[in-house]
Scaffold this active site. Structure first.
Site, PDB file in Angstrom:
ATOM      1  N   ASP A 170       0.828  -1.196   0.000  1.00  0.00           N
ATOM      2  CA  ASP A 170       0.000   0.000   0.000  1.00  0.00           C
ATOM      3  C   ASP A 170       0.871   1.258   0.000  1.00  0.00           C
ATOM      4  O   ASP A 170       1.660   1.476   0.918  1.00  0.00           O
ATOM      5  CB  ASP A 170      -0.866  -0.050   1.263  1.00  0.00           C
ATOM      6  CG  ASP A 170      -1.872   1.068   1.297  1.00  0.00           C
ATOM      7  OD1 ASP A 170      -2.783   1.030   0.457  1.00  0.00           O
ATOM      8  OD2 ASP A 170      -1.736   1.971   2.123  1.00  0.00           O
ATOM      9  N   THR A 209      -3.287   5.607  -4.178  1.00  0.00           N
ATOM     10  CA  THR A 209      -2.196   6.393  -3.600  1.00  0.00           C
ATOM     11  C   THR A 209      -0.917   6.257  -4.426  1.00  0.00           C
ATOM     12  O   THR A 209      -0.270   7.249  -4.718  1.00  0.00           O
ATOM     13  CB  THR A 209      -1.902   5.950  -2.158  1.00  0.00           C
ATOM     14  OG1 THR A 209      -1.824   4.547  -2.129  1.00  0.00           O
ATOM     15  CG2 THR A 209      -2.994   6.401  -1.234  1.00  0.00           C
ATOM     16  N   THR A 210      -0.595   5.017  -4.787  1.00  0.00           N
ATOM     17  CA  THR A 210       0.635   4.835  -5.558  1.00  0.00           C
ATOM     18  C   THR A 210       0.519   5.562  -6.889  1.00  0.00           C
ATOM     19  O   THR A 210       1.454   6.254  -7.311  1.00  0.00           O
ATOM     20  CB  THR A 210       0.890   3.334  -5.804  1.00  0.00           C
ATOM     21  OG1 THR A 210       0.648   2.640  -4.592  1.00  0.00           O
ATOM     22  CG2 THR A 210       2.291   3.077  -6.265  1.00  0.00           C
ATOM     23  N   ASP A 258      -9.159  -0.531   1.849  1.00  0.00           N
ATOM     24  CA  ASP A 258      -9.175  -0.048   0.461  1.00  0.00           C
ATOM     25  C   ASP A 258     -10.457  -0.485  -0.228  1.00  0.00           C
ATOM     26  O   ASP A 258     -11.144   0.301  -0.863  1.00  0.00           O
ATOM     27  CB  ASP A 258      -8.011  -0.646  -0.351  1.00  0.00           C
ATOM     28  CG  ASP A 258      -6.713   0.106  -0.113  1.00  0.00           C
ATOM     29  OD1 ASP A 258      -6.681   0.957   0.790  1.00  0.00           O
ATOM     30  OD2 ASP A 258      -5.737  -0.168  -0.828  1.00  0.00           O
TER      31      ASP A 258
HETATM   32  P1  ADP Z   1      -2.758   2.275  -6.069  1.00  0.00           P
HETATM   33  O1  ADP Z   1      -2.096   2.523  -4.767  1.00  0.00           O
HETATM   34  O2  ADP Z   1      -2.543   3.414  -7.010  1.00  0.00           O
HETATM   35  O3  ADP Z   1      -4.174   1.877  -5.953  1.00  0.00           O
HETATM   36  P2  ADP Z   1      -2.303  -0.424  -6.949  1.00  0.00           P
HETATM   37  O4  ADP Z   1      -1.082  -1.210  -6.674  1.00  0.00           O
HETATM   38  O5  ADP Z   1      -3.542  -0.797  -6.248  1.00  0.00           O
HETATM   39  O6  ADP Z   1      -1.942   1.091  -6.715  1.00  0.00           O
HETATM   40  O7  ADP Z   1      -2.549  -0.489  -8.528  1.00  0.00           O
HETATM   41  C1  ADP Z   1      -3.587   0.174  -9.130  1.00  0.00           C
HETATM   42  C2  ADP Z   1      -3.490   0.053 -10.629  1.00  0.00           C
HETATM   43  O8  ADP Z   1      -3.570  -1.303 -11.052  1.00  0.00           O
HETATM   44  C3  ADP Z   1      -4.644   0.785 -11.285  1.00  0.00           C
HETATM   45  O9  ADP Z   1      -4.164   1.528 -12.368  1.00  0.00           O
HETATM   46  C4  ADP Z   1      -5.544  -0.351 -11.746  1.00  0.00           C
HETATM   47  O10 ADP Z   1      -6.327  -0.001 -12.862  1.00  0.00           O
HETATM   48  C5  ADP Z   1      -4.546  -1.417 -12.083  1.00  0.00           C
HETATM   49  N1  ADP Z   1      -5.118  -2.760 -12.096  1.00  0.00           N
HETATM   50  C6  ADP Z   1      -5.816  -3.373 -11.123  1.00  0.00           C
HETATM   51  N2  ADP Z   1      -6.214  -4.612 -11.508  1.00  0.00           N
HETATM   52  C7  ADP Z   1      -5.745  -4.787 -12.767  1.00  0.00           C
HETATM   53  C8  ADP Z   1      -5.809  -5.857 -13.725  1.00  0.00           C
HETATM   54  N3  ADP Z   1      -6.434  -6.991 -13.441  1.00  0.00           N
HETATM   55  N4  ADP Z   1      -5.204  -5.670 -14.915  1.00  0.00           N
HETATM   56  C9  ADP Z   1      -4.552  -4.517 -15.190  1.00  0.00           C
HETATM   57  N5  ADP Z   1      -4.460  -3.493 -14.347  1.00  0.00           N
HETATM   58  C10 ADP Z   1      -5.034  -3.604 -13.152  1.00  0.00           C
HETATM   59 MG    MG Z   2      -5.038   0.153  -5.202  1.00  0.00          MG
END
Ligand code: ADP
Ligand code: MG
Length: 542
Positions: free
Chosen positions: A68, A101-102, A396
């Site tokens: 996270d 957040t990321t 989340d």
């Molecule tokens: P954040 O802290 O920004 O939420 P995450 O590590 O949760 O970071 O990653 C979020 C990103 O991953 C988003 O851009 C989301 O659209 C993408 N994402 C989530 N699931 C998938 C998937 N199955 N295939 C491709 N991208 C995905």
């Molecule tokens: Mg996320």
């Protein structure tokens, strides 16, 4: 040291205190940009379903394992003022949207990286800032166009699953998503005018290690991490009438230091009897009010425990204040300080109060509450670290569901919307022209950092992915994003990768604002050795 030299051979004038550091102009800018980029690089590898986790060890040796972004940045001890501003982005994102957040931090870092190139080409930072603002406003407008409005439970579950993908809880995401959707739906309020709201605080979470994640459950009521004070009490009470008391059930101590001299044994016996009588009286009052359960925020004396057990009451002591309030809300009971004042209509109601063994200790479940606006979720997991990370993933997921349900607008993820915006903004830039055009184009390019990083983290070739993605979008396949599992691109709508509009909107806005703030700084004046003096209280006009 700051020295202002005067003409005509006058003595130099000192305007800043001795020892003050001052960095100006380009080097101030490049220092700040470098620091901000370093923060973004630190969390980059965690982005997306194939993102890695980080293990953080604090000075006390405590370990946190997480994926996270906000948690990572919170745990890192960051000093640099510009780096701290980037962390603010993550905090804002977490507070308003619970997720993304990321992404927000990575976009901010990329915007700054691209501005550096522009500054090198002699584009003035104010022009860059202006261009970025135009682009961000435009992007937010365009987001509406790409969004769809849905609030059915299946879509909400997909939103939760997208937020859970890539976390360690990923394997059980359908199971967790289901709990989250039910939790949000039971505390969500829908007004007649269609206005919806969710108070996340109505969803109470208890963690318990031992057992598997699949043992996690949603309870229509409240769970207290407590056990009854006396084993002679019933383990379960049906049709519970609950007294909520926030003062100790014990013999009152005198305010002054008084000594009682006891000269003969009968006096001692009488004295103790008196005390016992007082406690027995309290218990009797509880009993006559009709209460069969007592939840006390403070302690309960041993003797009182004995009488409570004898009277067949179920009693808990030292309940948290927040639990008392939640209980009051759910059961309709009133919190009283003085048992003498307790009346039968102060009592809360619940269909059942019972103690169950969870893992290796007991917990108390209060279920079937009439005003069950609050629900509880019990999270289970093999070890402490698993449960802690599960809790973050749960927060989340519940957060994004509540956001999606409140706003009713969702977007496709996987970099699809970023690619679409990037394309739209490049077209928009041409219409703007001039040097701002360069800034808007840089902004458009910066948004592609999301699909690029998603593919990088999945071990794919980022250049190929971006080329394929641009091609798909040029062909009108606006919902295509990165296929992180098999490589290439695919329709994110079909893959059910869905996220709330608010998450993406906030990420773009706060990343832009912070990048702009950092770019506008051309002078860093820092006093020496006042530890703990952060950016707080400093105003930046924007
Ligand atoms: P954040 O802290 O920004 O939420 P995450 O590590 O949760 O970071 O990653 C979020 C990103 O991953 C988003 O851009 C989301 O659209 C993408 N994402 C989530 N699931 C998938 C998937 N199955 N295939 C491709 N991208 C995905
Ligand atoms: Mg996320």
């Amino acid at each position: 040291m700051e020295v202002v030299r005067m003409y005509g051979g006058q003595a130099p004038i000192f305007i800043l205190k001795e020892g003050t550091d001052r960095v100006r102009g380009k080097s101030a800018q490049s220092n700040n940009i470098a620091a901000a980029k370093a923060v973004a690089d630190a969390v980059r590898s965690t982005l997306g379903p194939k993102g890695m986790d980080k293990m953080l060890v604090d000075s006390m040796g405590d370990v946190v394992i997480t994926n996270d972004g906000a948690t990572i940045l919170k745990e890192m001890d960051i000093e640099h003022p510009a780096a701290k501003m980037i962390i603010e982005v993550a905090k804002t994102q977490e507070q308003h949207c619970y997720d993304g957040t990321t992404s927000a931090v990575v976009i901010a870092g990329e915007l700054l990286k691209r501005s550096e190139d522009l500054i090198e080409q002699n584009v003035h930072p104010t022009v860059i800032c202006h261009g970025f603002r135009l682009a961000s406003e435009r992007a937010v407008e365009l987001l509406e166009k790409h969004s769809t409005s849905v609030t059915d439970e299946d879509t909400l579950a997909e939103v939760a699953k997208t937020a859970l993908t890539g976390k360690s809880a990923s394997a059980v995401k359908a199971f967790l998503a289901d709990i989250c959707v039910r939790a949000v739906r039971s505390v969500g309020i829908e007004e007649d005018d269609g206005e919806r709201s969710v108070d996340i605080d109505d969803i109470k979470v208890e963690k318990r290690q031992g057992g598997s994640i699949k043992g996690s459950t949603l309870i229509d009521g409240i769970i207290l991490d407590k056990e009854r004070v006396h084993s002679g009490m019933p383990r379960s009470v049906n049709d519970a009438k609950i007294a909520l008391v926030n003062s100790a059930i014990e013999v009152k101590k005198t305010e002054v230091d008084a000594k009682i001299q006891i000269t003969d044994p009968s006096m001692l016996a009488k004295f103790l009897e008196e005390e016992e009588g007082y406690l027995k009286g309290l218990v009797d009052k509880l009993h006559t009010s009709g209460a069969n359960v007592l939840v006390c925020q403070k302690g309960i004396d041993d003797i009182a425990q004995h009488y409570l057990a004898k009277a067949g009451l179920f009693a808990i002591r030292r309940a948290k204040k927040s639990d008392m309030e939640a209980l009051s809300k759910a059961t309709g009971g009133r919190i009283v300080t003085n048992i003498d004042d307790l009346k039968s209509d102060d009592l809360g109601n619940a269909a059942k109060v019972d103690e169950r063994k969870i893992g290796d200790s007991d917990m108390v479940f209060i279920t079937g509450c009439p005003e069950a606006k609050s629900v509880s979720v019990l999270l289970r997991g093999g070890t402490e670290h698993v449960v802690d990370e599960l809790r973050r993933a749960f927060d989340d997921a519940v957060g994004v569901i509540s956001v999606a349900w409140e706003d009713g607008s969702v977007l496709t993820g996987g970099g699809s919307v970023m690619a679409a915006l990037s394309r739209d903004l490049r077209i928009y830039a041409e219409g703007v022209g001039g040097r701002e055009q360069m800034a808007i184009e840089a902004f458009a390019g910066a948004l592609e950092v999301i699909p690029r990083t998603l593919s990088e983290n999945a071990g794919l070739d980022p250049v190929n992915t971006i080329i394929e993605l641009r091609k798909a979008h040029a062909e009108g396949k606006g919902t295509y994003g990165v296929n992180v599992f098999e490589g290439g691109v695919m329709d994110m709508k079909e893959a059910n990768v869905i996220e709330p509009l608010r998450v993406v909107e906030q990420a773009i806005q706060s990343a832009t604002e912070t990048a702009v703030m950092i770019l506008r700084i051309d002078d860093v004046i820092s006093s020496k050795a006042v530890s703990g003096a952060g950016m707080d209280g400093m105003d930046f006009d924007m």
